[in-house]
Design a protein around this motif. Sequence first.
Motif, PDB file in Angstrom:
ATOM      1  N   ALA A 449      -0.430   0.878  16.417  1.00 43.23           N
ATOM      2  CA  ALA A 449       0.167  -0.065  17.361  1.00 43.23           C
ATOM      3  C   ALA A 449      -0.288  -1.495  17.075  1.00 43.23           C
ATOM      4  O   ALA A 449       0.487  -2.439  17.232  1.00 43.23           O
ATOM      5  N   ASN A 450      -1.525  -1.669  16.647  1.00 45.15           N
ATOM      6  CA  ASN A 450      -2.030  -3.006  16.349  1.00 45.15           C
ATOM      7  C   ASN A 450      -1.328  -3.630  15.159  1.00 45.15           C
ATOM      8  O   ASN A 450      -1.153  -4.849  15.110  1.00 45.15           O
ATOM      9  N   ILE A 451      -0.912  -2.823  14.216  1.00 41.34           N
ATOM     10  CA  ILE A 451      -0.250  -3.351  13.021  1.00 41.34           C
ATOM     11  C   ILE A 451       1.257  -3.484  13.227  1.00 41.34           C
ATOM     12  O   ILE A 451       1.857  -4.505  12.890  1.00 41.34           O
ATOM     13  N   ALA A 452       1.874  -2.470  13.818  1.00 47.31           N
ATOM     14  CA  ALA A 452       3.338  -2.489  13.970  1.00 47.31           C
ATOM     15  C   ALA A 452       3.784  -3.428  15.082  1.00 47.31           C
ATOM     16  O   ALA A 452       4.818  -4.090  14.969  1.00 47.31           O
ATOM     17  N   LEU A 453       3.038  -3.473  16.196  1.00 48.33           N
ATOM     18  CA  LEU A 453       3.402  -4.312  17.357  1.00 48.33           C
ATOM     19  C   LEU A 453       4.835  -4.069  17.819  1.00 48.33           C
ATOM     20  O   LEU A 453       5.514  -4.991  18.291  1.00 48.33           O
ATOM     21  N   ASP A 454       5.283  -2.832  17.681  1.00 50.55           N
ATOM     22  CA  ASP A 454       6.635  -2.451  18.124  1.00 50.55           C
ATOM     23  C   ASP A 454       7.737  -3.260  17.444  1.00 50.55           C
ATOM     24  O   ASP A 454       8.848  -3.382  17.969  1.00 50.55           O
ATOM     25  N   ARG A 455       7.436  -3.811  16.259  1.00 47.59           N
ATOM     26  CA  ARG A 455       8.473  -4.559  15.546  1.00 47.59           C
ATOM     27  C   ARG A 455       9.406  -3.592  14.841  1.00 47.59           C
ATOM     28  O   ARG A 455       8.963  -2.597  14.257  1.00 47.59           O
ATOM     29  N   PRO A 456      10.710  -3.848  14.889  1.00 46.41           N
ATOM     30  CA  PRO A 456      11.669  -2.934  14.264  1.00 46.41           C
ATOM     31  C   PRO A 456      11.474  -2.862  12.761  1.00 46.41           C
ATOM     32  O   PRO A 456      11.173  -3.870  12.100  1.00 46.41           O
ATOM     33  N   GLY A 457      11.654  -1.680  12.207  1.00 44.48           N
ATOM     34  CA  GLY A 457      11.601  -1.486  10.765  1.00 44.48           C
ATOM     35  C   GLY A 457      10.215  -1.266  10.206  1.00 44.48           C
ATOM     36  O   GLY A 457      10.060  -1.053   8.999  1.00 44.48           O
ATOM     37  N   ILE A 458       9.171  -1.328  11.038  1.00 42.97           N
ATOM     38  CA  ILE A 458       7.807  -1.117  10.541  1.00 42.97           C
ATOM     39  C   ILE A 458       7.389   0.312  10.887  1.00 42.97           C
ATOM     40  O   ILE A 458       6.902   0.598  11.978  1.00 42.97           O
ATOM     41  N   ASP A 459       7.643   1.220   9.953  1.00 41.96           N
ATOM     42  CA  ASP A 459       7.274   2.615  10.147  1.00 41.96           C
ATOM     43  C   ASP A 459       5.900   2.873   9.539  1.00 41.96           C
ATOM     44  O   ASP A 459       5.222   1.952   9.074  1.00 41.96           O
ATOM     45  N   ASP A 460       5.482   4.136   9.520  1.00 43.55           N
ATOM     46  CA  ASP A 460       4.153   4.462   8.997  1.00 43.55           C
ATOM     47  C   ASP A 460       4.013   4.097   7.521  1.00 43.55           C
ATOM     48  O   ASP A 460       2.934   3.684   7.066  1.00 43.55           O
ATOM     49  N   GLU A 461       5.086   4.242   6.771  1.00 40.96           N
ATOM     50  CA  GLU A 461       5.026   3.884   5.355  1.00 40.96           C
ATOM     51  C   GLU A 461       4.748   2.393   5.179  1.00 40.96           C
ATOM     52  O   GLU A 461       3.930   1.995   4.340  1.00 40.96           O
ATOM     53  N   ALA A 462       5.415   1.573   6.000  1.00 41.21           N
ATOM     54  CA  ALA A 462       5.181   0.130   5.933  1.00 41.21           C
ATOM     55  C   ALA A 462       3.772  -0.218   6.401  1.00 41.21           C
ATOM     56  O   ALA A 462       3.131  -1.138   5.869  1.00 41.21           O
ATOM     57  N   VAL A 463       3.288   0.510   7.391  1.00 40.41           N
ATOM     58  CA  VAL A 463       1.930   0.278   7.892  1.00 40.41           C
ATOM     59  C   VAL A 463       0.903   0.563   6.800  1.00 40.41           C
ATOM     60  O   VAL A 463      -0.015  -0.234   6.560  1.00 40.41           O
ATOM     61  N   TRP A 464       1.049   1.707   6.130  1.00 39.94           N
ATOM     62  CA  TRP A 464       0.100   2.044   5.061  1.00 39.94           C
ATOM     63  C   TRP A 464       0.200   1.067   3.897  1.00 39.94           C
ATOM     64  O   TRP A 464      -0.819   0.723   3.275  1.00 39.94           O
ATOM     65  N   ALA A 465       1.413   0.604   3.585  1.00 41.16           N
ATOM     66  CA  ALA A 465       1.569  -0.376   2.507  1.00 41.16           C
ATOM     67  C   ALA A 465       0.831  -1.666   2.846  1.00 41.16           C
ATOM     68  O   ALA A 465       0.161  -2.263   1.987  1.00 41.16           O
ATOM     69  N   ALA A 466       0.936  -2.111   4.100  1.00 40.14           N
ATOM     70  CA  ALA A 466       0.229  -3.320   4.524  1.00 40.14           C
ATOM     71  C   ALA A 466      -1.278  -3.098   4.496  1.00 40.14           C
ATOM     72  O   ALA A 466      -2.040  -3.998   4.106  1.00 40.14           O
ATOM     73  N   LEU A 467      -1.726  -1.910   4.896  1.00 38.19           N
ATOM     74  CA  LEU A 467      -3.160  -1.603   4.868  1.00 38.19           C
ATOM     75  C   LEU A 467      -3.701  -1.607   3.439  1.00 38.19           C
ATOM     76  O   LEU A 467      -4.814  -2.091   3.174  1.00 38.19           O
ATOM     77  N   ARG A 468      -2.924  -1.065   2.515  1.00 36.27           N
ATOM     78  CA  ARG A 468      -3.364  -1.068   1.110  1.00 36.27           C
ATOM     79  C   ARG A 468      -3.478  -2.489   0.587  1.00 36.27           C
ATOM     80  O   ARG A 468      -4.435  -2.829  -0.116  1.00 36.27           O
ATOM     81  N   LEU A 469      -2.523  -3.326   0.921  1.00 37.55           N
ATOM     82  CA  LEU A 469      -2.535  -4.708   0.450  1.00 37.55           C
ATOM     83  C   LEU A 469      -3.720  -5.480   1.041  1.00 37.55           C
ATOM     84  O   LEU A 469      -4.272  -6.378   0.400  1.00 37.55           O
ATOM     85  N   ALA A 470      -4.113  -5.099   2.266  1.00 32.85           N
ATOM     86  CA  ALA A 470      -5.254  -5.751   2.920  1.00 32.85           C
ATOM     87  C   ALA A 470      -6.566  -5.060   2.606  1.00 32.85           C
ATOM     88  O   ALA A 470      -7.595  -5.389   3.214  1.00 32.85           O
ATOM     89  N   GLU A 471      -6.549  -4.116   1.668  1.00 34.23           N
ATOM     90  CA  GLU A 471      -7.749  -3.367   1.291  1.00 34.23           C
ATOM     91  C   GLU A 471      -8.374  -2.682   2.506  1.00 34.23           C
ATOM     92  O   GLU A 471      -9.593  -2.606   2.648  1.00 34.23           O
ATOM     93  N   ALA A 472      -7.500  -2.190   3.419  1.00 34.01           N
ATOM     94  CA  ALA A 472      -7.978  -1.555   4.649  1.00 34.01           C
ATOM     95  C   ALA A 472      -7.602  -0.089   4.730  1.00 34.01           C
ATOM     96  O   ALA A 472      -7.996   0.591   5.685  1.00 34.01           O
ATOM     97  N   ASP A 473      -6.850   0.414   3.760  1.00 28.14           N
ATOM     98  CA  ASP A 473      -6.390   1.803   3.840  1.00 28.14           C
ATOM     99  C   ASP A 473      -7.545   2.782   3.752  1.00 28.14           C
ATOM    100  O   ASP A 473      -7.513   3.855   4.383  1.00 28.14           O
ATOM    101  N   GLY A 474      -8.606   2.427   3.012  1.00 30.94           N
ATOM    102  CA  GLY A 474      -9.727   3.344   2.849  1.00 30.94           C
ATOM    103  C   GLY A 474     -10.453   3.612   4.149  1.00 30.94           C
ATOM    104  O   GLY A 474     -10.653   4.775   4.535  1.00 30.94           O
ATOM    105  N   PHE A 475     -10.847   2.558   4.860  1.00 34.46           N
ATOM    106  CA  PHE A 475     -11.595   2.802   6.097  1.00 34.46           C
ATOM    107  C   PHE A 475     -10.706   3.357   7.203  1.00 34.46           C
ATOM    108  O   PHE A 475     -11.168   4.112   8.059  1.00 34.46           O
ATOM    109  N   VAL A 476      -9.412   3.022   7.202  1.00 30.41           N
ATOM    110  CA  VAL A 476      -8.515   3.578   8.216  1.00 30.41           C
ATOM    111  C   VAL A 476      -8.322   5.077   7.991  1.00 30.41           C
ATOM    112  O   VAL A 476      -8.331   5.872   8.935  1.00 30.41           O
ATOM    113  N   ALA A 477      -8.177   5.480   6.727  1.00 31.72           N
ATOM    114  CA  ALA A 477      -8.035   6.904   6.421  1.00 31.72           C
ATOM    115  C   ALA A 477      -9.286   7.683   6.822  1.00 31.72           C
ATOM    116  O   ALA A 477      -9.211   8.870   7.160  1.00 31.72           O
TER     117      ALA A 477
END
Length: 627
Positions: A449-477
């Motif tokens: 919810a913190n990443i998507a903010l209910d914005r249209p078109g931001i699904d889990d795939e987009a969330v994980w892509a943004a996390l990878r780009l921010a070098e945050a996917d590791g700690f979130v996983a």
Amino acid sequence: MASRTSRDVLSRGLGVLRQAIREQPRIFAVAVVGSVVFGGMIIVSARVVGTVIGEVALPAIERGEVGTGTLALAAAALFGISVLRVAGIVGRRLGAGYMQYRLQASYRRRVTRRYLELPLSWHHRNSTGTLLSNANSDVEAAWYPIAPLPFAVGTLVMLVGAIVSLFATDWALALVGLAVFPALFALNVVYSRRMAPRQARAQRLRAEVSGIAHESFDGALVVKTMGREAQETARFAGRAGELRDSLIAVGRLRGVFDPLLETLPSLGTLAVLVVGAFRLRQGAVSVTELVSVAFLFTVLAFPVRAIGWVLAELPRSVAGWDRVRRVLDATGEMPYGRRVLDPAGSGPATLTFNDVHFSYPPAEAHQPGAQVLGEVGFTVPAGRTVALVGPTGAGKSTIASLAVRLVDPDTGVVCLDGVDVRELTAASLAGTVALVAQVPFVFDDTVRANIALDRPGIDDEAVWAALRLAEADGFVAALPDGLDTMVGERGTSLSGGQRQRLTLARALAGRPRLLVLDDATSAVDPRVEAAILAGLRSSTAEPGVPVASILVVAYRRATIALADEVIYVEQGRVVARGTHSELLATVPGYVDLVTAYEQAEVERAQESSYGDDVAPLPSGLGIEVDR
């Protein structure tokens, strides 16, 4: 002076009530009809009771027997009147309650919407506690008189009907009514005048208590580490004590006037009986009429109080309304235009500052504003990374705020792809540029919810892509529930660096064409920061293609060295520009600044033995280390 103040409060209070009626006319009409039905039934019931006693009960006592049919008819009449009175009460209370709560909800939305429209400079001049009070207790206070208002209006109609009924019965008894009813109204006016300053002070103190509490709780880390618990408790207790004393003063005044308001109708009943007995001996009135008038005075005591309730709450309503209107009438909002840029993801945007000057508004209206920026001009070309470097107070964060239009320049132009940002629609601006602030804000919600903010078109795939780009996917996983993990209020379950990367991922999820980083990776290990910036400069989907143009407020040498160009700012002006190497060779101030930052980083690294992304200490005070 007190008389003028009373008249002013009464006039302004009636204006607030007129505003309420204009906004909810149908609901108010329903409530008033119910109140009028109730008042009418009181007058009718007085007549019926007088008739039952004078023409049913007394003749039955004289005859020594009671006619069953007559008694049944009297009972049916009283029952029917009671049913209508109940219906009037239900209609009055439902209508008044619905009207009051609907107005409160409407104005809470208006105040909140206005908060979002006003610029940050306005928010900086108003404490969070005051803003919370405006949206909550002040809105409630403004519409508090709505609950008894329909009852009071119905009571006025009832009083007119009562006076007419008294004159139709006997002029002497009518004069008693004319003496009592104006006395009741005058007493209510005096009550309102004396209550006005007390209610206004209590409403102001409510906001101050709320502000101190919020400030103390929000600054718990400072309070505890500085050992200021006792002082903060004393500060809060002092203001809370003032509020207590103010509310006691309100209650004390109410305790004096309430018995007087209760006594006057009783004295009227006594006067009616004395005068009525004399008129009865003269044959001017009958027993039926005397009983009706005496009963009418008895039952009028409670409805007449409704007028006093409204008048007593008007000072509080005016105080709340003034504080609400201060927000709704505040100026400084930044209207948006109608132009639309290319949609998000269509390629990096170009940012241009052209001779920009900016001054923050003064704390006082008569004081001049302090200039923060002057003659600022530079360009962030499409797909390029520009670092903004300068000493503390040089205006770097203000430039970042101008780039995303949190504020507008006094003179000059800030453009995106050659279009003045003031001409863009809100949606186009938000879809084109994103800011990641130095102090990350995380909602008390899940990672998703913190990443998507209910914005249209931001699904889990987009969330994980943004996390990878921010070098945050590791700690979130690695979190217990992954994307469904609750991060706590302000992200207290995360370290400082994790919160920064989470807010960076939030910005990237919207695929902005320009990314503004205001020292947004200061709590992240330099190696992680370098990886983040490298990822932003080259899309993983299309190697060599930048994700977005980047304007980064930077301090670390490693970060600055990654930029295509460095803008060096001093005292709100662009002093030099060029590559990192060029500035090191030509600008002594730049050399001193970067060297000082670098030395501080080395010393901090030597003093710290913690690993990467250490979570907060168990105390929950927000003390955290992130390397």
